[in-house]
Design an enzyme around this catalytic site. Structure first.
Site, PDB file in Angstrom:
ATOM      1  N   LYS A 138       0.815  -1.217   0.000  1.00 54.09           N
ATOM      2  CA  LYS A 138       0.000   0.000   0.000  1.00 54.09           C
ATOM      3  C   LYS A 138       0.848   1.267   0.000  1.00 54.09           C
ATOM      4  CE  LYS A 138      -4.358  -1.779   1.561  1.00 54.09           C
ATOM      5  NZ  LYS A 138      -5.570  -1.587   2.338  1.00 54.09           N
ATOM      6  N   LYS A 140      -4.670  -9.748  -6.082  1.00 53.28           N
ATOM      7  CA  LYS A 140      -5.864  -9.857  -5.248  1.00 53.28           C
ATOM      8  C   LYS A 140      -6.957  -8.899  -5.724  1.00 53.28           C
ATOM      9  CE  LYS A 140      -6.419  -7.707  -1.019  1.00 53.28           C
ATOM     10  NZ  LYS A 140      -7.821  -7.379  -0.780  1.00 53.28           N
ATOM     11  N   LYS A 153     -10.699  -3.410  -3.190  1.00 51.43           N
ATOM     12  CA  LYS A 153     -11.531  -2.219  -3.294  1.00 51.43           C
ATOM     13  C   LYS A 153     -10.766  -1.084  -3.940  1.00 51.43           C
ATOM     14  CE  LYS A 153     -13.759  -2.791   1.179  1.00 51.43           C
ATOM     15  NZ  LYS A 153     -12.625  -2.782   2.130  1.00 51.43           N
TER      16      LYS A 153
HETATM   17  P1  ATP Z   1      -8.511  -2.400   0.652  1.00 48.40           P
HETATM   18  O1  ATP Z   1      -7.992  -2.558  -0.749  1.00 48.40           O
HETATM   19  O2  ATP Z   1      -9.026  -1.013   0.969  1.00 48.40           O
HETATM   20  O3  ATP Z   1      -7.585  -2.953   1.715  1.00 48.40           O
HETATM   21  P2  ATP Z   1      -9.978  -4.863   0.747  1.00 48.40           P
HETATM   22  O4  ATP Z   1     -10.753  -5.288  -0.437  1.00 48.40           O
HETATM   23  O5  ATP Z   1      -8.678  -5.552   1.031  1.00 48.40           O
HETATM   24  O6  ATP Z   1      -9.822  -3.291   0.692  1.00 48.40           O
HETATM   25  P3  ATP Z   1     -10.607  -4.963   3.576  1.00 48.40           P
HETATM   26  O7  ATP Z   1     -11.654  -4.136   4.214  1.00 48.40           O
HETATM   27  O8  ATP Z   1      -9.176  -4.601   3.778  1.00 48.40           O
HETATM   28  O9  ATP Z   1     -10.936  -5.034   2.004  1.00 48.40           O
HETATM   29  O10 ATP Z   1     -10.812  -6.476   4.017  1.00 48.40           O
HETATM   30  C1  ATP Z   1     -12.031  -6.960   4.583  1.00 48.40           C
HETATM   31  C2  ATP Z   1     -12.015  -8.470   4.618  1.00 48.40           C
HETATM   32  O11 ATP Z   1     -12.108  -8.978   3.271  1.00 48.40           O
HETATM   33  C3  ATP Z   1     -10.735  -9.086   5.201  1.00 48.40           C
HETATM   34  O12 ATP Z   1     -11.085 -10.224   5.970  1.00 48.40           O
HETATM   35  C4  ATP Z   1      -9.947  -9.500   3.997  1.00 48.40           C
HETATM   36  O13 ATP Z   1      -9.072 -10.568   4.268  1.00 48.40           O
HETATM   37  C5  ATP Z   1     -11.070  -9.909   3.061  1.00 48.40           C
HETATM   38  N1  ATP Z   1     -10.654  -9.801   1.669  1.00 48.40           N
HETATM   39  C6  ATP Z   1     -10.258  -8.674   1.037  1.00 48.40           C
HETATM   40  N2  ATP Z   1      -9.983  -8.916  -0.250  1.00 48.40           N
HETATM   41  C7  ATP Z   1     -10.202 -10.251  -0.433  1.00 48.40           C
HETATM   42  C8  ATP Z   1     -10.086 -11.126  -1.549  1.00 48.40           C
HETATM   43  N3  ATP Z   1      -9.693 -10.662  -2.727  1.00 48.40           N
HETATM   44  N4  ATP Z   1     -10.408 -12.426  -1.390  1.00 48.40           N
HETATM   45  C9  ATP Z   1     -10.838 -12.895  -0.186  1.00 48.40           C
HETATM   46  N5  ATP Z   1     -10.950 -12.133   0.905  1.00 48.40           N
HETATM   47  C10 ATP Z   1     -10.640 -10.819   0.789  1.00 48.40           C
HETATM   48 MG    MG Z   2      -7.449  -4.912   2.650  1.00 47.49          MG
END
Ligand code: ATP
Ligand code: MG
Length: 348
Positions: free
Chosen positions: A115, A207, A210
């Site tokens: 990040k 991955k 968001k």
């Molecule tokens: P950001 O990019 O802002 O970090 P994010 O998509 O990683 O957003 P988070 O809010 O950080 O979302 O994560 C929330 C939950 O979703 C966590 O338990 C994380 O492990 C899970 N998660 C995030 N992305 C994935 C993915 N691609 N596959 C499975 N689980 C995910």
């Molecule tokens: Mg995340």
């Protein structure tokens, strides 16, 4: 290690749009855990601001994640749903943990490296300290089980290291106050099922996230039917038909990702999905996947839309959850103060 009451804690950041990675890796699992455990589910707004958030968008984002929790089937009356910033004990325990955790431990965190990117000098201090706040989120309730996606495994290991070092550093005080050998449990990550790491639809080695600039990389829980169909149709694949066995997915990240998504949405294993679709053309599988997505995600999206029209209701759910979360966290934080040696005065 003394026995701790089983308690589930997990969180989702109110950053950007919530996607099927979040749903399959986390929120769907949160829903399932309600059957067997007491659960606390948090919209982690303090984590969100480690990267700049437009304030009005942050407010909307908090309500949107809460709506996603409720629409997916989390019961805020039987369990606890709230936003992190309403319970000050998270930030307070995080400070103590900042003084327990070591710079070297945090420097090894891959999420920070990813990040912060190349311009590390310009990253916020909060982004660096993020895992220490995450440890506090869990341990301020002395939670024992944490359902998360694969990407959070390293942070969970760090939370265990912090809990263990706190227990050791303050062993004498902890024992003297009648807590035995450990004040904090070592929280267990629950990373299970066929979709613990959902990948980008544009690049099977990245991955789904968001914060990805391309909206075509992910399926958002708020996407309409046409958008979902388009995104699946355009999802990257390779030229081969699907294999009939799991082994055939090796080195085919895009194929493996789509099979995993199908399996998780339909509560089946990847092997079962391949039994049905193996040897068939990708286009047939993609059509079936899009249909399944519309069937499973449509009702959640519709309920999110309904809830979005009543922000006052969402805010009441969060206020009620925060009150109940605080009632658990306050006495634990008071005990931390005593263990560390602070004077509590008229806090009681
Ligand atoms: P950001 O990019 O802002 O970090 P994010 O998509 O990683 O957003 P988070 O809010 O950080 O979302 O994560 C929330 C939950 O979703 C966590 O338990 C994380 O492990 C899970 N998660 C995030 N992305 C994935 C993915 N691609 N596959 C499975 N689980 C995910
Ligand atoms: Mg995340």
């Amino acid at each position: 290690m003394p026995q701790f009451r089983p308690l589930v804690f997990s969180g989702v950041q109110p950053t950007g749009s919530v996607h099927i990675g979040n749903y399959l890796g986390a929120i769907k699992r949160f829903v399932e855990m309600q059957q067997t455990h007491d659960c606390i589910y948090c919209v982690v707004d303090l984590h969100a601001i480690t990267l700049w958030q437009e304030p009005a968008e942050l407010t909307d984002g908090i309500r949107r994640i809460t709506a996603a929790f409720l629409a997916a089937g989390i019961d805020p009356a039987k369990h606890i749903v709230f936003n992190q910033s309403q319970v000050a004990e998270h930030a307070e325990l995080a400070w103590v943990f900042n003084c327990v955790a070591r710079m070297g431990w945090l420097s090894r965190m891959t999420q920070f490296k990813e990040k912060a990117g190349k311009d590390r000098e310009n990253a916020s201090v909060g982004l660096f300290a993020y895992p220490s706040l995450m440890a506090a989120d869990i341990l301020v309730y002395r939670a024992t089980h944490v359902p998360v996606g694969e990407d959070q495994k390293q942070h969970l290991e760090l939370a265990r290291d912090i809990a263990q070092k706190f227990n050791l550093d303050f062993a004498a005080q902890i024992a003297a106050r009648g807590h035995g050998e450990a004040f904090f449990p070592l929280p267990e990550p629950l990373i299970q099922g066929p979709a613990t790491r959902v990948m980008s639809l544009r690049d099977g080695t990245k991955k789904m996230s968001k914060s990805d600039a391309s909206d075509y990389s992910r399926i958002n829980l708020t996407d309409d039917d046409d958008t979902i169909v388009q995104k699946i149709r355009r999802a990257k694949t390779d030229a081969e038909p699907l294999p009939t066995e799991i082994a055939g997915l090796a080195n085919r990240p895009e194929a493996e990702n789509l099979v995993g998504i199908y399996a998780a949405l339909d509560d089946r294993s990847k092997a079962e999905v391949l039994k049905e679709f193996g040897n068939g053309q990708f286009s047939t599988f993609k059509t079936a996947l899009a249909d399944l997505m519309l069937a499973k995600l449509g009702p959640i999206r519709n309920e999110m839309t309904r809830l979005a029209a009543d922000p006052a209701h969402i805010d009441r759910v969060l206020a009620d959850g925060s009150r109940r979360a605080r009632a658990i966290a306050t006495p634990i934080m008071d005990q931390v103060r005593d263990i560390v040696g602070f004077i509590r005065g008229d806090r009681g």
